[in-house]
Scaffold this motif. Structure first.
Motif, mmCIF file in Angstrom:
data_model
loop_
_atom_site.group_PDB
_atom_site.id
_atom_site.type_symbol
_atom_site.label_atom_id
_atom_site.label_comp_id
_atom_site.label_asym_id
_atom_site.label_seq_id
_atom_site.Cartn_x
_atom_site.Cartn_y
_atom_site.Cartn_z
ATOM 1 N N GLU A 192 7.779 -9.582 -5.024
ATOM 2 C CA GLU A 192 8.877 -8.761 -5.551
ATOM 3 C C GLU A 192 8.551 -7.268 -5.504
ATOM 4 O O GLU A 192 9.419 -6.437 -5.279
ATOM 5 C CB GLU A 192 9.095 -9.206 -6.994
ATOM 6 C CG GLU A 192 10.298 -8.692 -7.683
ATOM 7 C CD GLU A 192 10.424 -9.347 -9.057
ATOM 8 O OE1 GLU A 192 9.911 -8.761 -10.017
ATOM 9 O OE2 GLU A 192 11.008 -10.446 -9.145
ATOM 10 N N GLU A 193 7.255 -6.938 -5.722
ATOM 11 C CA GLU A 193 6.904 -5.528 -5.870
ATOM 12 C C GLU A 193 6.143 -4.957 -4.678
ATOM 13 O O GLU A 193 5.864 -3.761 -4.661
ATOM 14 C CB GLU A 193 6.044 -5.340 -7.134
ATOM 15 C CG GLU A 193 4.556 -5.694 -7.009
ATOM 16 C CD GLU A 193 4.262 -7.191 -6.990
ATOM 17 O OE1 GLU A 193 5.212 -7.975 -7.040
ATOM 18 O OE2 GLU A 193 3.069 -7.558 -6.904
ATOM 19 N N SER A 194 5.802 -5.765 -3.690
ATOM 20 C CA SER A 194 4.808 -5.359 -2.687
ATOM 21 C C SER A 194 5.257 -4.153 -1.864
ATOM 22 O O SER A 194 6.412 -4.038 -1.484
ATOM 23 C CB SER A 194 4.470 -6.530 -1.768
ATOM 24 O OG SER A 194 5.635 -7.056 -1.176
ATOM 25 N N LEU A 195 4.282 -3.275 -1.577
ATOM 26 C CA LEU A 195 4.530 -2.021 -0.874
ATOM 27 C C LEU A 195 3.622 -1.882 0.334
ATOM 28 O O LEU A 195 2.494 -2.374 0.340
ATOM 29 C CB LEU A 195 4.248 -0.823 -1.802
ATOM 30 C CG LEU A 195 5.052 -0.717 -3.100
ATOM 31 C CD1 LEU A 195 4.556 0.474 -3.914
ATOM 32 C CD2 LEU A 195 6.544 -0.589 -2.815
ATOM 33 N N ALA A 196 4.149 -1.198 1.360
ATOM 34 C CA ALA A 196 3.318 -0.655 2.439
ATOM 35 C C ALA A 196 3.151 0.835 2.164
ATOM 36 O O ALA A 196 3.987 1.448 1.502
ATOM 37 C CB ALA A 196 4.001 -0.863 3.785
ATOM 38 N N TYR A 197 2.051 1.408 2.670
ATOM 39 C CA TYR A 197 1.785 2.821 2.467
ATOM 40 C C TYR A 197 1.609 3.540 3.796
ATOM 41 O O TYR A 197 1.110 2.956 4.760
ATOM 42 C CB TYR A 197 0.497 3.019 1.661
ATOM 43 C CG TYR A 197 0.640 2.695 0.194
ATOM 44 C CD1 TYR A 197 1.346 3.536 -0.654
ATOM 45 C CD2 TYR A 197 0.060 1.553 -0.350
ATOM 46 C CE1 TYR A 197 1.471 3.247 -2.007
ATOM 47 C CE2 TYR A 197 0.184 1.252 -1.696
ATOM 48 C CZ TYR A 197 0.889 2.113 -2.523
ATOM 49 O OH TYR A 197 1.027 1.823 -3.848
ATOM 50 N N ALA A 198 1.977 4.811 3.811
ATOM 51 C CA ALA A 198 1.682 5.685 4.947
ATOM 52 C C ALA A 198 1.009 6.940 4.424
ATOM 53 O O ALA A 198 1.472 7.528 3.439
ATOM 54 C CB ALA A 198 2.954 6.049 5.693
ATOM 55 N N VAL A 199 -0.085 7.324 5.061
ATOM 56 C CA VAL A 199 -0.765 8.571 4.735
ATOM 57 C C VAL A 199 -0.556 9.516 5.907
ATOM 58 O O VAL A 199 -0.873 9.165 7.057
ATOM 59 C CB VAL A 199 -2.277 8.356 4.513
ATOM 60 C CG1 VAL A 199 -2.946 9.673 4.120
ATOM 61 C CG2 VAL A 199 -2.519 7.286 3.456
ATOM 62 N N SER A 200 0.001 10.693 5.626
ATOM 63 C CA SER A 200 0.242 11.690 6.671
ATOM 64 C C SER A 200 -0.634 12.905 6.410
ATOM 65 O O SER A 200 -0.752 13.369 5.266
ATOM 66 C CB SER A 200 1.712 12.125 6.686
ATOM 67 O OG SER A 200 2.536 11.022 6.956
ATOM 68 N N HIS A 201 -1.213 13.398 7.503
ATOM 69 C CA HIS A 201 -2.100 14.564 7.375
ATOM 70 C C HIS A 201 -2.225 15.242 8.739
ATOM 71 O O HIS A 201 -2.484 14.570 9.747
ATOM 72 C CB HIS A 201 -3.490 14.116 6.896
ATOM 73 C CG HIS A 201 -4.512 15.200 6.905
ATOM 74 N ND1 HIS A 201 -4.330 16.394 6.248
ATOM 75 C CD2 HIS A 201 -5.726 15.294 7.497
ATOM 76 C CE1 HIS A 201 -5.389 17.161 6.428
ATOM 77 N NE2 HIS A 201 -6.248 16.517 7.194
ATOM 78 N N ALA A 202 -2.029 16.541 8.753
ATOM 79 C CA ALA A 202 -2.230 17.349 9.957
ATOM 80 C C ALA A 202 -1.463 16.773 11.149
ATOM 81 O O ALA A 202 -1.980 16.703 12.266
ATOM 82 C CB ALA A 202 -3.729 17.471 10.275
ATOM 83 N N GLY A 203 -0.249 16.352 10.900
ATOM 84 C CA GLY A 203 0.596 15.857 11.984
ATOM 85 C C GLY A 203 0.288 14.451 12.440
ATOM 86 O O GLY A 203 0.871 13.969 13.419
ATOM 87 N N ARG A 204 -0.617 13.772 11.750
ATOM 88 C CA ARG A 204 -0.955 12.381 12.103
ATOM 89 C C ARG A 204 -0.587 11.453 10.946
ATOM 90 O O ARG A 204 -0.447 11.895 9.810
ATOM 91 C CB ARG A 204 -2.445 12.278 12.431
ATOM 92 C CG ARG A 204 -2.809 12.940 13.743
ATOM 93 C CD ARG A 204 -4.289 13.233 13.822
ATOM 94 N NE ARG A 204 -4.648 14.438 13.078
ATOM 95 C CZ ARG A 204 -5.872 14.748 12.681
ATOM 96 N NH1 ARG A 204 -6.870 13.945 12.956
ATOM 97 N NH2 ARG A 204 -6.110 15.854 12.019
ATOM 98 N N ARG A 205 -0.481 10.171 11.278
ATOM 99 C CA ARG A 205 0.027 9.235 10.263
ATOM 100 C C ARG A 205 -0.662 7.887 10.391
ATOM 101 O O ARG A 205 -0.737 7.316 11.488
ATOM 102 C CB ARG A 205 1.534 9.088 10.451
ATOM 103 C CG ARG A 205 2.266 8.257 9.428
ATOM 104 C CD ARG A 205 3.741 8.609 9.499
ATOM 105 N NE ARG A 205 4.563 7.663 8.771
ATOM 106 C CZ ARG A 205 5.393 6.788 9.341
ATOM 107 N NH1 ARG A 205 5.514 6.754 10.652
ATOM 108 N NH2 ARG A 205 6.106 5.960 8.602
ATOM 109 N N LEU A 206 -1.168 7.412 9.267
ATOM 110 C CA LEU A 206 -1.752 6.073 9.171
ATOM 111 C C LEU A 206 -0.815 5.220 8.328
ATOM 112 O O LEU A 206 -0.388 5.650 7.255
ATOM 113 C CB LEU A 206 -3.129 6.157 8.511
ATOM 114 C CG LEU A 206 -3.877 4.851 8.186
ATOM 115 C CD1 LEU A 206 -5.385 5.125 8.126
ATOM 116 C CD2 LEU A 206 -3.440 4.213 6.865
#
Ligand SMILES: [Zn+2]
Ligand SMILES: [Zn+2]
Length: 256
Positions: free
Chosen positions: A148-162
């Protein structure tokens, strides 16, 4: 500017001699972010020389025990497991319900859970959103098909994204959300003959990477049947970019 991922726990709830439960360490500019905090993550950090005590943020994907079971230990270690004791603030992020769960932990362990001797900020996240972590480091999140609560995450830094999928089943919305990311850290729980709606197989992970047109794919979250299932080969049937099947201690630098 540094932007790198170190896998601390590429395993699951199933005990493994080689894999801790989920934990992924991200260095991005001035942020030191731990994505999930499962059993064995602290020992893994020590074993692989990861400076866990420099953590600035912990983000939990969902509340299955293997994804956050070591959180009390982690908070306690930052108070009593290092010298001098931590003074820097720590930001803890997770789905709605996080604050209530910390109250339960406080009743079990004591008042230090929410008042550990260093400033602890607890932030509950709505189903979708984004916020700055530090400097030009941003965290974004979205719902996944798991709990019900699960999330994906994205980390953005210096024009790049994980992008870290957390736990998820196959869903086209996640591919759109992850579109064009530089590194997709994706769960790859089970072999093809054990497919289920709330986890991914190698071919489904490859399909996600293909649809998302990510620049590289790192597979993680392996249940024991995956040890002999050659997950990178399965994913490569659907995705033509570089693929790594993570081992604990692996480090991936996200190049400009
Ligand atoms: Zn889960
Ligand atoms: Zn899981």
């Amino acid at each position: 500017m540094t932007f790198a991922l170190t896998v601390l726990g590429s395993g699951t709830v199933a005990p493994s001699a080689a894999r801790a439960a989920p934990g992924h360490w991200v260095e991005a500019g001035g942020a030191r972010l731990l994505l999930d905090c499962g059993a064995g993550v602290l020992q893994s950090a020590a074993r692989h020389g990861v400076p866990w005590e420099t953590v600035t943020h912990v983000a939990l994907s969902h509340f299955h025990a293997d994804h956050w079971g070591e959180l009390p230990h982690f908070l306690f270690a930052l108070r009593w497991g290092i010298e001098p004791a931590r003074a820097d603030p720590l930001v803890l992020l997770g789905p709605e319900g996080l604050a209530e769960r910390l109250e339960h932990l406080e009743r079990a362990y004591g008042p230090w859970v929410r008042d550990p001797g260093y400033p602890l900020e607890v932030i509950e996240l709505p189903p979708d959103g984004r916020r700055a972590l530090s400097g030009d480091v941003e965290l974004a999140w979205t719902r996944t098909q798991h709990t019900e609560e699960s999330l994906a995450y994205a980390v953005s830094h210096a024009g790049r994204r994980l992008v870290y999928t957390g736990d998820t089943g196959p869903t086209p919305t996640l591919a759109r959300w992850a579109e064009g990311c530089d590194l997709l850290l994706a769960e790859c729980s089970l072999p093809e003959d054990r497919a289920m709606a709330i986890h991914l197989t190698p071919s489904q992970t490859g399909e996600l990477a293909r649809e998302a047109r990510c620049k590289s794919l790192v597979l993680t979250h392996f249940y024991p049947p995956m040890e002999t299932a050659q997950p990178a080969r399965g994913a490569a049937a659907r995705y033509a970019g570089p693929i790594a099947a993570a081992q604990d201690g692996d480090r991936f630098v996200i190049e400009a």
